[in-house]
Enzyme design. Sequence first.
Site, PDB file in Angstrom:
ATOM      1  N   SER A 114      -0.588   1.274  -2.039  1.00 19.96           N
ATOM      2  CA  SER A 114      -1.173   0.065  -2.625  1.00 19.96           C
ATOM      3  C   SER A 114      -0.384  -1.193  -2.275  1.00 19.96           C
ATOM      4  O   SER A 114      -0.219  -1.523  -1.113  1.00 19.96           O
ATOM      5  CB  SER A 114      -1.316   0.241  -4.137  1.00 19.96           C
ATOM      6  OG  SER A 114      -2.062  -0.806  -4.679  1.00 19.96           O
ATOM      7  N   HIS A 115       0.158  -1.858  -3.274  1.00 19.70           N
ATOM      8  CA  HIS A 115       0.818  -3.151  -3.076  1.00 19.70           C
ATOM      9  C   HIS A 115       2.313  -3.004  -2.817  1.00 19.70           C
ATOM     10  O   HIS A 115       3.008  -4.005  -2.708  1.00 19.70           O
ATOM     11  CB  HIS A 115       0.592  -3.983  -4.334  1.00 19.70           C
ATOM     12  CG  HIS A 115       0.937  -3.201  -5.562  1.00 19.70           C
ATOM     13  ND1 HIS A 115       0.106  -2.228  -6.048  1.00 19.70           N
ATOM     14  CD2 HIS A 115       2.021  -3.205  -6.350  1.00 19.70           C
ATOM     15  CE1 HIS A 115       0.669  -1.664  -7.106  1.00 19.70           C
ATOM     16  NE2 HIS A 115       1.837  -2.237  -7.306  1.00 19.70           N
ATOM     17  N   ASP A 278      -4.522  -6.940  -1.713  1.00 18.91           N
ATOM     18  CA  ASP A 278      -3.251  -6.223  -1.567  1.00 18.91           C
ATOM     19  C   ASP A 278      -3.257  -5.257  -0.385  1.00 18.91           C
ATOM     20  O   ASP A 278      -4.182  -5.244   0.426  1.00 18.91           O
ATOM     21  CB  ASP A 278      -2.913  -5.483  -2.868  1.00 18.91           C
ATOM     22  CG  ASP A 278      -3.792  -4.275  -3.091  1.00 18.91           C
ATOM     23  OD1 ASP A 278      -4.949  -4.303  -2.628  1.00 18.91           O
ATOM     24  OD2 ASP A 278      -3.339  -3.297  -3.714  1.00 18.91           O
ATOM     25  N   ASP A 280      -3.929  -2.116   0.189  1.00 20.11           N
ATOM     26  CA  ASP A 280      -5.079  -1.247   0.459  1.00 20.11           C
ATOM     27  C   ASP A 280      -6.415  -1.882   0.073  1.00 20.11           C
ATOM     28  O   ASP A 280      -7.443  -1.210   0.096  1.00 20.11           O
ATOM     29  CB  ASP A 280      -4.906   0.092  -0.253  1.00 20.11           C
ATOM     30  CG  ASP A 280      -4.844  -0.050  -1.758  1.00 20.11           C
ATOM     31  OD1 ASP A 280      -4.361  -1.095  -2.236  1.00 20.11           O
ATOM     32  OD2 ASP A 280      -5.281   0.864  -2.471  1.00 20.11           O
ATOM     33  N   ASP A 282      -7.686  -3.194  -2.790  1.00 18.43           N
ATOM     34  CA  ASP A 282      -8.417  -3.046  -4.055  1.00 18.43           C
ATOM     35  C   ASP A 282      -8.084  -4.127  -5.085  1.00 18.43           C
ATOM     36  O   ASP A 282      -8.807  -4.293  -6.058  1.00 18.43           O
ATOM     37  CB  ASP A 282      -8.259  -1.634  -4.648  1.00 18.43           C
ATOM     38  CG  ASP A 282      -6.818  -1.227  -4.870  1.00 18.43           C
ATOM     39  OD1 ASP A 282      -5.914  -2.037  -4.582  1.00 18.43           O
ATOM     40  OD2 ASP A 282      -6.602  -0.089  -5.333  1.00 18.43           O
ATOM     41  N   ARG A 283      -6.988  -4.856  -4.861  1.00 20.00           N
ATOM     42  CA  ARG A 283      -6.649  -5.920  -5.825  1.00 20.00           C
ATOM     43  C   ARG A 283      -7.122  -7.282  -5.325  1.00 20.00           C
ATOM     44  O   ARG A 283      -7.359  -7.460  -4.127  1.00 20.00           O
ATOM     45  CB  ARG A 283      -5.144  -5.988  -6.027  1.00 20.00           C
ATOM     46  CG  ARG A 283      -4.579  -4.759  -6.677  1.00 20.00           C
ATOM     47  CD  ARG A 283      -3.125  -4.942  -7.024  1.00 20.00           C
ATOM     48  NE  ARG A 283      -2.672  -3.794  -7.795  1.00 20.00           N
ATOM     49  CZ  ARG A 283      -1.565  -3.761  -8.509  1.00 20.00           C
ATOM     50  NH1 ARG A 283      -0.777  -4.823  -8.558  1.00 20.00           N
ATOM     51  NH2 ARG A 283      -1.228  -2.681  -9.187  1.00 20.00           N
ATOM     52  N   LYS A 377     -11.473  -0.202  -7.740  1.00 19.67           N
ATOM     53  CA  LYS A 377     -11.482  -1.655  -7.828  1.00 19.67           C
ATOM     54  C   LYS A 377     -11.599  -2.193  -6.412  1.00 19.67           C
ATOM     55  O   LYS A 377     -11.276  -1.497  -5.451  1.00 19.67           O
ATOM     56  CB  LYS A 377     -10.241  -2.163  -8.540  1.00 19.67           C
ATOM     57  CG  LYS A 377      -8.926  -1.700  -7.957  1.00 19.67           C
ATOM     58  CD  LYS A 377      -7.800  -2.084  -8.906  1.00 19.67           C
ATOM     59  CE  LYS A 377      -6.460  -1.608  -8.400  1.00 19.67           C
ATOM     60  NZ  LYS A 377      -5.846  -0.590  -9.251  1.00 19.67           N
TER      61      LYS A 377
END
Length: 544
Positions: A114-115, A278, A280, A282-283, A377
């Site tokens: 992720s982030h 982010d 990947d 999703d944010r 998300k």
Amino acid sequence: MTKIVTVPTTPFEGQAPGTSGLRKKVRVFQQPNYAENFIQSVFDVVERPQGSVLVIGGDGRFHNRDVIQQAIRMAAANGYGRVLVGQGGILSTPAASNVIRKYGASGGLILSASHNPGGPDEDFGIKYNIANGGPAPESVTGAILARTKEIDRWLTVEAADVDLDAPGETAVGEMTVEVIDPVADYADLMEELFDFDAIRKAVSSGFTMRFDAMSAVTGPYAVEILENRLGFAAGTVVNGTPLEDFGGHHPDPNLIHAKELYDLMMGPDAPDLGAASDGDGDRNLIIGRGRFVTPSDSLAMLAANIEIAPAYRGRLSGIARSMPTSAAADRVAEALGVPCFETPTGWKFFGNLLDAGKVTICGEESAGTGSDHVREKDGLWAVLLWLNILAVRDISVDQLARTHWARFGRNYYARHDYEAIDSEAAAGLMRELKAALATLPGQAFGPLTVSHADSFAYTDPVDHSVSENQGIRVLFEDGSRVVFRLSGTGTQGATLRVYLERYEPASGQLDADTGVMLEAQIAAAQEIAGITRHTGRGAPDVVT
Ligand code: G1P
Ligand code: ZN
């Protein structure tokens, strides 16, 4: 061919319980049998009829391609019929969710941390998503975890690496691997959901934006959708090439790591909208000219306006938010006469509500917003919904925020993170806090008196599964609150998150400084939890 592993590695060791995937340093992932243990454990326990389709993709970070090749060979040995893999090994998390759903896959492996930063000395991760496109629920992740502890073999075939850069099909053992365009299906879906004509019209009348892809996965998606399909000027997308180390940055779209964007948006040359996503994809981060929108407010504002977007017209069935997310969305739900659900932190808790049609939109304070179009998300989705609303209402972000608060009131909100603290100290803090819960009601902390304190537990309204210990809530008589929980995604020591919130009615102060408005809550949180006493820290590392 079967490989025998005599000493099982236990990949989850040291990782906070309840997380939906495995997240560790790259070096840990590079150990022999390590990723294989996790992948084989997934294949051993998940539902996947013989010949199933498996989706594989990642955010392009360092080690992505190696694990994809391992996973492809293992999928062939485990009886999958077909693997769909994004070209270059790329699939954003929401795009992977869409591909799983669209092509009827039994599930997917998403390779991302992720982030978190990427590179040889940074983080890597793998998680499994189920057939609905969403993160595996706790029943599945629990079974995977249990399997990783007892596994004594993993299966693979002898086969050359697949050329991940060449679109088309290759045979690996009995299985077919198809390298797909990672962007096209997702961009088509966005075009079905939103009024691209209205956005194009706004763009041609001078509406401008900057999208910071943070050298992570959303670059190619954002260029295709924003520049190619919506007509924003070339260069609207910055840091648009996915890099294995994200250019050495944290691909986390918050005010610390996207500071350059923030400074631009607060300055004289600001475009109409600033946004970022982010590692990947999703944010999301949303900043208007001179106006930052908190993720909690963004959820509420999007929910209040979602029916403007064509695919959502007349279709808002309910709203869901994670417990630490502010109650701004609850006020919208109440006004619109739809239910609002409060779930534990983590997107997987929204899956059942979305599948059952109980909610249309959901979100988290940690910059996650999404809807029933996929089961993750979705950063770009949130940006496009904002664009659709702003274009149709012909209004600025700042105006929209002010109008919203004037109708619903404003939930002042902040999150304070204490990062990489000693794990024992963090556990001690939570233990003490939990033991003191019953004594808190009635106690005063400065001007605030506790009205209620508990450890949040959630019963899923669909499958009735119960999730306990999902954070400590302390509510005050004036309606404000503080929440404490330990992060489940950090890879170094423990991270304590303290969430602070205070509601100001529409008749109150709607444009005050958040830090000032939350002074009493910040002091109360310190006193209630003894943060400095336990952690030795006088101030948080990150305030968002
Ligand atoms: C964090 C966020 C949470 C989000 C998760 C995955 O988890 O707080 O809302 O679902 O990342 O993106 P945490 O580190 O707090 O456990
Ligand atoms: Zn992410």
